[in-house]
Design an enzyme around this catalytic site. Sequence first.
Site, PDB file in Angstrom:
ATOM      1  CG  HIS A  64     -46.013  14.016 -19.639  1.00  0.00           C
ATOM      2  ND1 HIS A  64     -46.958  14.156 -18.698  1.00  0.00           N
ATOM      3  CD2 HIS A  64     -46.106  12.666 -19.933  1.00  0.00           C
ATOM      4  CE1 HIS A  64     -47.569  13.124 -18.395  1.00  0.00           C
ATOM      5  NE2 HIS A  64     -47.074  12.021 -19.059  1.00  0.00           N
ATOM      6  CG  HIS A  94     -38.392  15.341 -24.549  1.00  0.00           C
ATOM      7  ND1 HIS A  94     -37.750  14.201 -24.386  1.00  0.00           N
ATOM      8  CD2 HIS A  94     -38.469  16.073 -23.311  1.00  0.00           C
ATOM      9  CE1 HIS A  94     -37.010  14.191 -23.137  1.00  0.00           C
ATOM     10  NE2 HIS A  94     -37.519  15.372 -22.551  1.00  0.00           N
ATOM     11  CG  HIS A  96     -38.438  19.930 -20.343  1.00  0.00           C
ATOM     12  ND1 HIS A  96     -39.341  19.165 -19.540  1.00  0.00           N
ATOM     13  CD2 HIS A  96     -37.679  18.843 -20.857  1.00  0.00           C
ATOM     14  CE1 HIS A  96     -38.921  17.631 -19.633  1.00  0.00           C
ATOM     15  NE2 HIS A  96     -37.936  17.411 -20.273  1.00  0.00           N
ATOM     16  CD  GLU A 106     -36.835  19.547 -17.166  1.00  0.00           C
ATOM     17  OE1 GLU A 106     -36.223  18.314 -17.486  1.00  0.00           O
ATOM     18  OE2 GLU A 106     -37.904  19.310 -16.377  1.00  0.00           O
ATOM     19  CG  HIS A 119     -34.057  17.083 -22.046  1.00  0.00           C
ATOM     20  ND1 HIS A 119     -34.876  17.124 -21.035  1.00  0.00           N
ATOM     21  CD2 HIS A 119     -32.953  17.801 -21.621  1.00  0.00           C
ATOM     22  CE1 HIS A 119     -34.464  17.891 -20.070  1.00  0.00           C
ATOM     23  NE2 HIS A 119     -33.510  18.316 -20.476  1.00  0.00           N
ATOM     24  CB  THR A 199     -36.379  15.956 -15.570  1.00  0.00           C
ATOM     25  OG1 THR A 199     -36.995  16.056 -16.943  1.00  0.00           O
ATOM     26  CG2 THR A 199     -34.711  16.279 -15.835  1.00  0.00           C
ATOM     27  CB  THR A 200     -40.908  13.531 -16.192  1.00  0.00           C
ATOM     28  OG1 THR A 200     -40.626  12.218 -16.956  1.00  0.00           O
ATOM     29  CG2 THR A 200     -40.614  14.726 -17.170  1.00  0.00           C
TER      30      THR A 200
END
Length: 261
Positions: A64, A94, A96, A106, A119, A199-200
């Site tokens: 992811h 990590h 995004h 996000e 994040h 958020t996942t």
Amino acid sequence: TGHHWGYGKEDGPSSWYKNYPVAEGNRQSPIDIVPNEASHDRDLGPIMTNYDHCTSINISNNGHSVVVEFNDSDDRSVIKGGPLDNPYRLKQFHFHWGGKGHEGSEHTVSGEGFASELHLVHWNAVKYKTYGEASTAPDGLAVLGIFLETGDDHRWLHMITDVLYMVKYKGSITDFKGFNPKCLLPSSLHYWTYLGSLTTPPLHESVIWIILKEPIEVSEKQLGMFRMLLFTEEDDDQKMRMENNFRPPQPIKGRRVRSSN
Ligand SMILES: NS(=O)(=O)c1ccc2c(c1)[C@H]1CCC[C@H]1[C@@H](c1ccc(O)cc1Cl)N2
Ligand SMILES: [Zn+2]
């Protein structure tokens, strides 16, 4: 364990509610932040990060995102202050990001997205015994969100982009020691904060979000390195580039966003 999910047409954010009903809950993340609707809270002090003795362990591709894990066996690297009642321990960070030239953050600010979002995930080791337990508690996690915008090369991000080729495929992992994430922070620690969720999937409503107002600058070239990562495993004949791994903003549902002064 858990159901398969992703960012594609069939398994993406609009279908997560089927296996994770909390996706339609009252404190979901990310959100659109509207600065002049955020309330200035005088008793919201500064946040303090103490990453000096942190120990990064490894960097991996979990299918992811790309994740850097830390040794969280003691309070050597913590975030405290601001909306937090006690220190929260750094567990991992990590990113995004989007596709070429598209947005990828996000959280958005007045409807505007950024190229990427970092994040830094911390957990409340004062109240909970393990990260897993904290990840399901309403005050279990504190995630520091930092926007990345494209511009000049980031002088320290190359420490990460230089090793991404080692974790190209889902499930790959390699040593990554001695990295101090302090070098990824912008100069100002002014922030917005609100109560939200992962958020996942599993989308647990366990996150105190602290979003820094000042983005950091990274080059298009550095960001492009993230897009060479794959969602898929080495033996998978489909080579799906890892990009657009972001969830869009969710309904605010009456929540207050507070702003540090
Ligand atoms: N984007 S984010 O910042 O909102 C975010 C932050 C933390 C976590 C997640 C997403 C998800 C995505 C991968 C693991 C999962 C979670 C976790 C890890 C290990 C566990 O044992 C349990 C859980 Cl729930 N940790
Ligand atoms: Zn994240």
